[in-house]
Enzyme design. Structure first.
Site, short mmCIF file in Angstrom:
data_model
loop_
_atom_site.label_atom_id
_atom_site.label_comp_id
_atom_site.label_asym_id
_atom_site.label_seq_id
_atom_site.Cartn_x
_atom_site.Cartn_y
_atom_site.Cartn_z
N ASP A 1 -47.26 -28.37 -44.65
CA ASP A 1 -48.23 -28.68 -43.60
C ASP A 1 -48.53 -30.18 -43.59
O ASP A 1 -48.63 -30.80 -42.53
CB ASP A 1 -49.52 -27.88 -43.82
CG ASP A 1 -49.23 -26.40 -44.01
OD1 ASP A 1 -48.66 -25.81 -43.09
OD2 ASP A 1 -49.54 -25.85 -45.08
N HIS B 1 -53.39 -22.20 -46.53
CA HIS B 1 -52.12 -22.35 -45.82
C HIS B 1 -52.02 -21.19 -44.83
O HIS B 1 -51.40 -20.16 -45.08
CB HIS B 1 -50.94 -22.31 -46.80
CG HIS B 1 -49.61 -22.18 -46.10
ND1 HIS B 1 -49.06 -23.18 -45.36
CD2 HIS B 1 -48.75 -21.13 -46.01
CE1 HIS B 1 -47.92 -22.76 -44.84
NE2 HIS B 1 -47.71 -21.52 -45.22
#
Ligand code: NAX
Length: 327
Positions: free
Chosen positions: A156, A184
């Site tokens: 990410d 996440h």
């Protein structure tokens, strides 16, 4: 010699990760490596083909390959572990069922870590839901340092850096300190407020506030789903690459003034997040190898609000997975 474990070794991510590790990408050209590969009984025969391909690569650094379906045997003496294998979400499967199935896996692997891994082992959980899977494992691996157990939010972070670079029309290396807070998942909080582009605040370089506050976070959050929609499978090469970046950041001292995002145990965190979660924070590795959460970042009310949403989701995951209870 570094003893590196990869679970889910016959899967997509591992097919890229294992070969990059064997080539020496993590510790450089002078560090011999043993690979410890774990799979489920059902697909364990596929490990043979991986071993044959590793042999055919004639990697100079690769000294030994140990493989099997028993976590206690495979984790023996391991120093660095990539826990990639996890139960995927099947059609019609409730989130709760997914968490419960993964709880069994990470409970067992946490116990095996406790018994067999090196006491200074570093663990990176990639398999989803990675924050809660990591929390389950670290509660069982009592012998290990909890700060050495991480859930991967580096993909990410890399996505956030790449997006900012593309928008600013600069090299990705000119973007620093892009940051991910929280889970996440789609509640993750991509943070440009503390990032810099060519050492300047992002807002001084990218003037499109609507893009920064709406498009940017949404694109980072949904990038994984977008790739699944096109490819029919989840990100593999970029996930493997991020896993190497993540472990590399954890094991090497962080340069002055920099940080990396990682899901770490939240006890003692300076941002008021619940103390018993694995939550992505800005982290630094000190010269003695200690991992620290970077403190003192000022947080805008908008950021705090989003961070709370991700915290709430993680608390719900923890409850659904009954962390800490026996299987
Ligand atoms: P694959 O389904 O291709 O491979 C997973 C492998 O894990 C399978 O071979 C399976 O047999 C094995 N496995 C399942 N249970 C196991 C157990 N108890 N012990 C050992 N092996 C086991 O998935 P892949 O694309 O490689 O993705 C692996 C995991 O990474 C998934 O959970 C996925 O959601 C997660 N991801 C996490 C990311 C992150 O940023 N944290 C990004 C990429 C990816 O989505």
């Amino acid at each position: 010699m570094k003893r590196i474990a990869v679970t889910g070794a016959v899967g997509n991510i591992a097919y890229s990760l294992i070969f990059r590790l064997a080539k020496g990408e993590l510790f450089g050209a002078n560090e011999p490596i043993a690979l410890h590969l774990l799979e489920t009984k059902e697909v364990a025969p596929g490990l043979k083909a991986i071993e044959m391909e590793l042999e055919d690569c004639a990697f100079p650094l690769l000294k030994e390959v140990i493989s099997g379906d028993n976590p206690e045997k495979v984790f023996e003496g391991t120093t660095h572990l990539f826990l990639v294998g996890a139960m995927p979400r099947g059609p019609g499967m409730e989130r709760k069922e997914l968490l419960s199935a993964n709880r069994k896996i990470f409970f067992e692997q946490g116990k095996a870590l406790d018994k067999r891994a090196d006491e200074n082992a570093i663990v990176l959980v990639v398999g989803n839901p990675c924050n809660t899977n990591c929390l389950i494992a670290l509660h069982q691996a009592e012998r290990l340092n909890r700060r050495n157990c991480h859930a991967m939010t580096r993909l990410d972070q890399n996505r956030a850096s790449a997006l900012l670079a593309k928008k600013a029309g600069c090299a990705v290396t000119e973007v620093e300190k892009a940051l991910i807070w929280g889970n996440h998942s789609t509640t993750q909080v991509p943070d440009y407020e503390h990032a810099t582009i060519r050492k300047k605040p992002v807002k001084d370089v990218i003037h499109d506030e609507n893009w920064l506050n709406t498009t940017f976070p949404s694109q980072v959050q949904k990038r994984g789903a977008e790739i699944i929609a096109i490819r029919g499978k989840s990100s593999a090469a970029s996930a493997a690459s991020a896993a190497i970046d993540a472990m590399s950041s954890i094991v090497h001292p962080t340069k002055e003034g920099e940080w990396y995002s990682s899901g770490v145990y939240s006890a003692g965190n300076p941002y008021g997040i619940d103390e018993d979660l694995v939550y992505s924070f800005p982290c630094r590795t000190l010269k003695d190898g200690t991992v620290q959460i970077v403190s003192g970042l000022s947080l805008s009310p908008e950021l705090v609000e989003k961070m709370k949403v991700s915290e709430k989701e993680l608390k719900e995951e923890r409850e659904a997975a009954y962390v800490g209870s026996s299987v």
